[in-house]
Design a protein around this motif. Structure first.
Motif, mmCIF file in Angstrom:
data_model
loop_
_atom_site.group_PDB
_atom_site.id
_atom_site.type_symbol
_atom_site.label_atom_id
_atom_site.label_comp_id
_atom_site.label_asym_id
_atom_site.label_seq_id
_atom_site.Cartn_x
_atom_site.Cartn_y
_atom_site.Cartn_z
ATOM 1 N N ARG A 271 0.817 -1.254 0.083
ATOM 2 C CA ARG A 271 -0.102 0.142 -0.002
ATOM 3 C C ARG A 271 0.805 1.246 0.026
ATOM 4 N N PHE A 272 1.833 1.175 0.803
ATOM 5 C CA PHE A 272 2.777 2.499 0.919
ATOM 6 C C PHE A 272 3.331 2.721 -0.310
ATOM 7 N N VAL A 273 3.966 1.397 -1.240
ATOM 8 C CA VAL A 273 4.484 1.860 -2.312
ATOM 9 C C VAL A 273 3.530 2.240 -3.379
ATOM 10 N N ARG A 274 2.133 1.666 -3.376
ATOM 11 C CA ARG A 274 1.367 2.278 -4.302
ATOM 12 C C ARG A 274 1.216 3.820 -4.077
ATOM 13 N N ARG B 21 13.472 6.388 2.087
ATOM 14 C CA ARG B 21 13.709 5.118 2.524
ATOM 15 C C ARG B 21 12.627 4.749 3.402
ATOM 16 N N LEU B 22 12.121 3.461 3.497
ATOM 17 C CA LEU B 22 10.995 2.989 4.367
ATOM 18 C C LEU B 22 11.890 2.028 5.205
ATOM 19 N N ARG C 26 6.045 -10.198 -5.868
ATOM 20 C CA ARG C 26 5.114 -10.391 -7.076
ATOM 21 C C ARG C 26 3.825 -9.353 -6.686
ATOM 22 N N MET C 27 3.573 -9.107 -5.709
ATOM 23 C CA MET C 27 2.743 -7.887 -5.504
ATOM 24 C C MET C 27 3.197 -6.702 -5.631
ATOM 25 N N LEU C 28 4.547 -6.529 -5.708
ATOM 26 C CA LEU C 28 5.070 -4.962 -5.983
ATOM 27 C C LEU C 28 5.201 -4.921 -7.497
ATOM 28 N N ALA C 29 5.604 -6.252 -8.120
ATOM 29 C CA ALA C 29 5.638 -6.026 -9.512
ATOM 30 C C ALA C 29 4.487 -5.715 -10.183
ATOM 31 N N GLU C 30 3.287 -6.176 -9.551
ATOM 32 C CA GLU C 30 1.843 -5.797 -10.073
ATOM 33 C C GLU C 30 1.608 -4.221 -10.314
ATOM 34 N N LEU C 31 2.343 -3.446 -9.368
ATOM 35 C CA LEU C 31 1.854 -2.341 -9.349
ATOM 36 C C LEU C 31 2.315 -1.461 -10.739
ATOM 37 N N PRO C 32 1.363 -0.858 -11.566
ATOM 38 C CA PRO C 32 1.498 -0.462 -12.615
ATOM 39 C C PRO C 32 2.545 0.706 -12.843
ATOM 40 N N LEU C 33 2.874 1.476 -11.826
ATOM 41 C CA LEU C 33 3.609 2.611 -12.106
ATOM 42 C C LEU C 33 5.242 2.238 -11.751
#
Ligand code: SAM
Ligand code: SF4
Length: 335
Positions: free
Chosen positions: A57-60, A269-270, A88-95
């Motif tokens: 969520r944070f990355v989105r 950074r997170l 996999r979850m992060l790779a699916e974020l379109p941006l």
């Protein structure tokens, strides 16, 4: 309000922020002296560490604010269970355009193929030495053969890019420079040397411990001939890159101490427990976890990130008398 704000993530020194490093754990399976304590490490309790859903969520949200490049790190990211699921979850974020990871390689032989197929595109593998005795002196654990097996597995897995990272410490790693360069050249891998920074948990760092980029370049040129500077892929990248004049590969020098690159910094950074930092050396943190866990909206998260970026200092000032070491060591921030 803030998410609908189309302006870039700008700090007060006109730097636009497009890259994020996410620490997925503060745990590690070795104990490099330049990073962690040897014994009695106090890791964060698991419930304090962000879940995959919270990280995603944070990355989105930050991707909607202009962040395009992501690097997973730690501690040792591969000790976090089910890491390929997060990839996999992060790779699916379109941006998100670039998804990379930094690892010590110990667990890589078993995970490389799965990480690659989950969508990880680039890999940095830390390799400070090719000698098991020196490896144990540095990392205070065994395991060089596992790192080497991890590198082989990564090369078979088909990543778009694999780099080796080596720490540069005066009086310790000079003799590693040529064997590491030869190893990288033989395998077609890019190698980067990183100047030792004052982020060791035991607080032994002194400026005289830094083996600077100029010294490394000299060692390499004495052995292999001239190194020719090349343009970086991104103006914000921390390394100065070179190619060997004989065509034998690429070398990078990361010189945060002798040639600080703060002017071009585009990074946020997170930490593993959800604190946003605008610099490795910053003394302030913004608590994204509290917001993620207490019903904060995406707009509120975006405002928190904008506040953090706005407050970024012009430079870390390691070489100045005003410099204050951060309380946290490297493994607690995410390198
Ligand atoms: N555990 C992984 C690894 O070692 O690659 C990822 C985290 S580690 C903190 C990331 C990188 O930071 C490694 O390449 C490591 O060599 C580097 N590093 C750690 N402590 C450092 C220090 N005090 N100065 C410079 N680089 C450091
Ligand atoms: Fe672990 Fe990486 Fe720190 Fe070494 S540098 S102790 S491998 S987190």
């Amino acid at each position: 309000m803030s998410l609908s704000d189309p302006s870039p993530l700008l700090d007060s020194h006109s730097r636009v922020h497009t890259s994020l490093r996410v620490s997925v754990t503060d745990r590690c399976n070795i104990r490099c002296f330049y990073c962690m304590p040897d014994e009695n490490v106090r890791f964060r309790p698991r419930e304090e560490i962000l879940t995959f859903e919270e990280i995603t969520r944070f990355v989105r949200v930050v991707s909607q604010m202009g962040v395009r490049r992501l690097r997973l790190t730690g501690g040792e990211p591969l000790v976090r269970s089910e890491l390929p699921r997060l990839v996999r979850m992060l790779a699916e974020l379109p941006l998100i355009e670039d998804l990379a990871l930094t690892t010590n390689g110990i667990l890589l032989a078993d995970l490389a193929a799965e990480l690659c197929s989950a969508g990880l595109t680039r890999l940095n593998i830390s390799l400070d030495t090719l000698d098991e005795v020196t490896f144990q002196k540095i990392s205070r654990r065994e395991g060089l053969h596992r790192v080497l097996a991890g590198i082989e597995a990564a090369q078979r897995a088909g990543f778009a890019q694999i780099r080796l990272n080596a720490i540069a410490i005066q009086g310790l790693t000079e003799d590693e420079v040529i064997p590491l360069a030869r190893f990288a050249r033989d395998r077609g891998l890019e190698l980067r040397f990183i100047e030792y920074m004052p982020l060791d948990a035991e607080k032994h760092w002194q400026s005289t411990d830094v083996l600077d980029g100029a010294a490394i370049r000299q060692i390499l040129e004495d052995e292999f001939g001239p190194l020719l500077p090349v343009d970086p892929p991104h103006s914000s990248q921390p390394a100065t890159d070179f190619v060997f004049a004989d065509g034998g590969g690429r070398i990078g020098l990361i010189q945060p101490v002798s040639q600080p690159f703060c002017e071009a910094c585009d990074r946020l950074r997170l930490t593993a427990e959800g604190q946003v930092r605008n610099c490795l050396f910053s003394s302030a943190e913004w608590d994204a976890r509290a917001m993620l866990r207490n019903g904060g909206t995406d707009d509120e998260l975006a405002d928190l990130v904008r506040d953090c970026v706005r407050a970024k200092a012009a430079a870390h000032g390691i070489n100045t008398v005003q410099f204050i070491r951060p309380e946290r060591a490297m493994y607690q921030i995410g390198g």
